[in-house]
Structure formats: C-alpha cells, structure tokens
Design an enzyme around this catalytic site. Structure first.
Site, PDB file in Angstrom:
ATOM      1  N   LYS A 123     -19.557 -14.221   3.425  1.00 22.51           N
ATOM      2  CA  LYS A 123     -20.974 -13.902   3.633  1.00 22.51           C
ATOM      3  C   LYS A 123     -21.726 -13.468   2.387  1.00 22.51           C
ATOM      4  O   LYS A 123     -21.259 -12.612   1.645  1.00 22.51           O
ATOM      5  CB  LYS A 123     -21.067 -12.760   4.645  1.00 22.51           C
ATOM      6  CG  LYS A 123     -20.787 -13.179   6.067  1.00 22.51           C
ATOM      7  CD  LYS A 123     -20.972 -11.985   6.932  1.00 22.51           C
ATOM      8  CE  LYS A 123     -21.254 -12.326   8.373  1.00 22.51           C
ATOM      9  NZ  LYS A 123     -21.484 -11.087   9.120  1.00 22.51           N
ATOM     10  N   ARG A 165       0.831  -1.214   0.000  1.00 23.00           N
ATOM     11  CA  ARG A 165       0.000   0.000   0.000  1.00 23.00           C
ATOM     12  C   ARG A 165       0.864   1.262   0.000  1.00 23.00           C
ATOM     13  O   ARG A 165       0.465   2.277  -0.575  1.00 23.00           O
ATOM     14  CB  ARG A 165      -0.937  -0.006   1.199  1.00 23.00           C
ATOM     15  CG  ARG A 165      -2.086  -0.956   0.955  1.00 23.00           C
ATOM     16  CD  ARG A 165      -3.069  -0.954   2.082  1.00 23.00           C
ATOM     17  NE  ARG A 165      -4.363  -1.443   1.621  1.00 23.00           N
ATOM     18  CZ  ARG A 165      -5.324  -1.850   2.420  1.00 23.00           C
ATOM     19  NH1 ARG A 165      -5.176  -1.820   3.722  1.00 23.00           N
ATOM     20  NH2 ARG A 165      -6.464  -2.276   1.921  1.00 23.00           N
ATOM     21  N   GLY A 195      -8.645  -7.147  -0.691  1.00 26.68           N
ATOM     22  CA  GLY A 195      -8.960  -7.887   0.527  1.00 26.68           C
ATOM     23  C   GLY A 195      -8.278  -9.241   0.585  1.00 26.68           C
ATOM     24  O   GLY A 195      -7.102  -9.385   0.256  1.00 26.68           O
ATOM     25  N   GLY A 220     -13.186  -3.574   0.206  1.00 26.49           N
ATOM     26  CA  GLY A 220     -14.503  -2.986   0.471  1.00 26.49           C
ATOM     27  C   GLY A 220     -14.852  -1.931  -0.567  1.00 26.49           C
ATOM     28  O   GLY A 220     -15.975  -1.892  -1.084  1.00 26.49           O
TER      29      GLY A 220
HETATM   30  P1  AMP Z   1     -14.662 -12.113   2.806  1.00 30.88           P
HETATM   31  O1  AMP Z   1     -14.023 -11.141   3.739  1.00 30.88           O
HETATM   32  O2  AMP Z   1     -16.145 -12.055   2.760  1.00 30.88           O
HETATM   33  O3  AMP Z   1     -14.022 -12.091   1.423  1.00 30.88           O
HETATM   34  O4  AMP Z   1     -14.385 -13.549   3.425  1.00 30.88           O
HETATM   35  C1  AMP Z   1     -13.114 -14.084   3.537  1.00 30.88           C
HETATM   36  C2  AMP Z   1     -13.159 -15.228   4.501  1.00 30.88           C
HETATM   37  O5  AMP Z   1     -14.046 -16.205   4.004  1.00 30.88           O
HETATM   38  C3  AMP Z   1     -11.825 -15.905   4.661  1.00 30.88           C
HETATM   39  O6  AMP Z   1     -11.368 -15.703   5.979  1.00 30.88           O
HETATM   40  C4  AMP Z   1     -12.148 -17.379   4.398  1.00 30.88           C
HETATM   41  O7  AMP Z   1     -11.549 -18.241   5.346  1.00 30.88           O
HETATM   42  C5  AMP Z   1     -13.648 -17.435   4.545  1.00 30.88           C
HETATM   43  N1  AMP Z   1     -14.207 -18.577   3.825  1.00 30.88           N
HETATM   44  C6  AMP Z   1     -14.007 -18.913   2.548  1.00 30.88           C
HETATM   45  N2  AMP Z   1     -14.609 -20.085   2.278  1.00 30.88           N
HETATM   46  C7  AMP Z   1     -15.192 -20.514   3.404  1.00 30.88           C
HETATM   47  C8  AMP Z   1     -15.948 -21.651   3.770  1.00 30.88           C
HETATM   48  N3  AMP Z   1     -16.177 -22.608   2.884  1.00 30.88           N
HETATM   49  N4  AMP Z   1     -16.392 -21.753   5.041  1.00 30.88           N
HETATM   50  C9  AMP Z   1     -16.113 -20.785   5.920  1.00 30.88           C
HETATM   51  N5  AMP Z   1     -15.415 -19.677   5.651  1.00 30.88           N
HETATM   52  C10 AMP Z   1     -14.942 -19.539   4.405  1.00 30.88           C
END
Ligand code: AMP
Length: 398
Positions: free
Chosen positions: A201, A36, A357, A381
C-alpha cells in the site's frame, strides 16, 4: 533514553525487560522462526552477567485482551531457556498475583517470563489511565526497566511506553543497534543512498517516502504500491492494485522528488497475470500498458536489471517491502533479484538495511543469511515509523 551499557553492577536489582517475542508458530504451537528470541539474548545475558534478577514481559499474537492458551508464551519460555542455557520460569499471569509472588522470590541470575501481556486488556487500551494501571502492576515487580522490544517501539502500550514513566528506564542492546542503523539511514548515509520501497500500500508508506526525499539520492518504487504512481503518471494498470485516494499525493510526491533532484524510479516492465494465483497465466508487459483484464504481480526483467544496477552502485541502501507477490513462487523473482543485489552491494562495502516485516521474511525464505546484509531490522512497522523522522514513543524520554 540511554543504553544499558551505562549501567554498572546490578546485584540485588530486579530488572523488568520488555522483549519482542512475537514469533511465528505452526498449527501445533511450535515456533517456526526464533530469530526474535535470539535477538534478545545479548541484552538478557549482559544484565544477568551484572547480577540482575530478570522479569521479562512480551506479547504473542492478538489474543484480544483475554487469556487464551493458544497464545501462551510457554513455547517461548522453553526456547528462551535453551538459548540462555538457564531455567526460565513462566508466570501463570501477566503482572498478576502469580507474577508478583514469583518475582518477589527471584534470586540473582534467575529469569522469570510473564505470561502474554496482551492477555490484559489494559495493555493496548486507548485510555491512558487504563494502561497506567497495568504499567503500575509491571513497575511494582522491578527496580529498573529495560526496553528491548524494537518491534513494538512505535506503539503506545503499557509494557513498552507507559511503564517507562514509572521506573528508571534504559534501552537494550538490540534497540540500541536498531536505532544506530536506522539513524545512519535517516541522518548520515554514505552516498549514493538508494531507498527501495515495495509492499502493498502507498498509504502505509507515503509519509516515509516523502521524509526520505530530504536525504535519499534515489527512490525505487515497486510492489503493489507502484501501480498508483504509474496511474498517477497516466499509465494503464488494468486490474492491478490501486488506491484512488492516493493519486494526488503520489503526484505531489513525484513533484517534490523532481524539485529536490531525487531520482524517482518506477518499474519499466511488469509480470502481469490473469488471476491472483500461482497458477495464473502470465506475461511480461510495459509497466504503463497493462491489459484491461490483467494485474501486476511482480516487476519484470528490465526493472530488475535497472534497480539492481542502482543498488550495486550505492554506498547505503534501505529496502522495505517485497517487489511482487513473493508468497507465490512464480512472482518471487523480482524480490529475490533485489535481495541478491543487496547482498552484492554489502559484499562491496555498502551499508545495507532490510527494514523488517515481509522483506525480512522473504530473504529468510530465499535462504539468505544474516551476514549477507549489514542490518536486518526486527521491526517492520517500527523501522518505517522511525524513518518518518518523528521519533518512537517507547524511546522518548518521559
Ligand atoms: P507490506 O506489508 O506493505 O510490505 O506488503 C507486503 C505484501 O505486499 C505482500 O503480502 C505482497 O504479496 C504484497 N504485494 C507485493 N507486490 C504486490 C503486487 N504487485 N500486487 C499485490 N500485492 C503485492
């Protein structure tokens, strides 16, 4: 907002630059990833070359609106000085008396970094009048404002949003580059255009997915959020992540995809485990038949192959979010496979974007290079917010 390329000679002018220096540090406070800071150098050099005096403001971590040495920008000042090849003074405060004194005495070509702007509670306040007090302190230090902190472009904070109401404002080269890449993904993609969405999520990303249904040819869903879609289609997902509140919206999203003729792919197979751990015992199962006591942790080999072939056959690819729990090496294969397919697509002439991210962290951890992809966003984000199509607060004309 216009780019700094529109600016001419800046001799005698003081320019306040909002950068994103929110870098990871280890227990000893040493910077473990300086990308960054490196990303800000072209803008800073361009302003210095035009004779400007620079006052830089940035945040690090979440000090909660009070001074806390653990979140000092001192390590950033040192690294920035090395990268610029010039001294960087660090003010003791964030737009307080020390900042004012040092800013007043700057000479052309000199650089002053203010202490962590989140030491000031006004920075992230929900109350606009509160934020404006800090924005006025910041504006009093300079003649021109340059916004180059893409990672906070989606925030209405004093140093990114409010200060641009008070000074002639321009965007820096990093923000201009981010905006150009993401505009291509939102408005003018070469086809076929594939979007890969992973991460934890559905609720974080559903609006983005729905907006992209207007422009993408294919949407590939994986990671923790895939299970809510699979459940919405009647699948058995065992102990996998589920957002029950999002089932109806997930169904509606798939209905719109069908109506618009967008190919909407969910995983066919999964790597499932009996615990959320790298030591868990695991097996590969049909994505719609996860045993009751197991949870999905990664996409399986059939899904990897199918997703990779769609990516390699694309002219534009946007990817955000890991395909599995990549932090555990045992469940990182899906994410690595997709990164590799993105690299191959790039080599074949596709325009590929990694939406920041965790996906950016993953490709770095796997040893990929910046040049393996067309664009790696510095803001996860912010890039998602941009793809919702509603613009970014920091970049709007005030
Ligand atoms: P995000 O910040 O929404 O991009 O989410 C990233 C996080 O999603 C990472 O820490 C991953 O470990 C988690 N993740 C990815 N696949 C899975 C899964 N199958 N079950 C639980 N967490 C997950």
């Amino acid at each position: 907002m216009e780019s700094i390329e529109k600016l001419g000679d800046l001799t005698g002018k003081t320019v306040l630059v909002r950068c994103d220096f929110n870098v990871p540090e280890n227990d000893k406070g040493e910077i473990t990833d300086d990308r960054r800071i490196k990303a800000a150098i072209p803008t800073l050099k361009s302003l210095l070359d035009r004779g400007a005096k620079l006052v830089i403001t940035a945040h690090l971590g979440r000090p909660g609106g009070k001074e806390d040495k653990a979140y000092s920008l001192a390590p950033v000042a040192q690294r920035l000085s090395e990268l610029l090849g010039a001294p960087v003074k660090l003010a003791k405060d964030a737009a307080g008396p020390d900042s004012k004194e040092l800013a007043k005495n700057l000479k052309p070509g000199e650089v002053l970094l203010l202490e962590n702007i989140r030491f000031r509670p006004e920075e992230t306040s929900k109350d606009e009048a509160e934020r404006m007090k800090l924005a006025e302190d910041l504006a009093s230090l300079a003649d021109i404002f340059v916004f180059d902190g893409f990672g906070v472009a989606h925030r209405k904070h004093a140093s990114s949003y409010d200060v641009s109401k008070l000074l002639p404002s321009y965007m820096g080269l990093l923000v201009a580059k981010e905006q150009a890449a993401l505009t291509r993904a939102l408005e003018d993609p070469a086809r076929p255009y594939t979007v890969v969405m992973g991460g934890a999520k559905v609720s974080d990303k559903l609006k983005v997915i729905v907006n992209l249904l207007d422009v993408a040819d294919r949407i590939l869903i994986a990671g923790g959020m895939a299970y809510t879609f699979i459940k919405a289609n009647g699948g058995e997902i065992g102990q996998s992540l589920l957002e029950p509140d999002m089932l109806d919206e997930a169904r509606e999203c798939m209905r719109i995809a069908k109506e618009k003729g967008v190919e909407f792919l969910l995983p066919k197979d999964l790597v499932v485990a009996d615990a959320f751990s790298n030591d868990a015992s695991c097996e590969i199962v049909d994505a719609y038949q996860v045993p009751d006591d197991m949870m999905g942790m990664d996409v399986g080999p059939k899904t990897c192959e199918e997703f990779a072939s769609k990516i390699k056959d694309s002219k534009t690819v946007f990817w955000n979010g890991p395909l599995g729990v990549f932090e555990f090496p045992k469940f990182a294969e899906g994410t690595r496979f997709i990164a590799n397919a993105m690299k191959e697509a790039t080599a074949n002439g596709a325009f590929t974007i990694i939406g920041g991210g965790d996906s950016a962290a993953a490709v770095d951890a796997f040893g990929f290079k910046d040049g393996d992809f067309s664009h790696i966003s510095t803001g996860g984000g912010a890039s998602l917010e941009f793809l919702k199509g509603e613009g970014l607060p920091a970049l709007k004309e005030k």
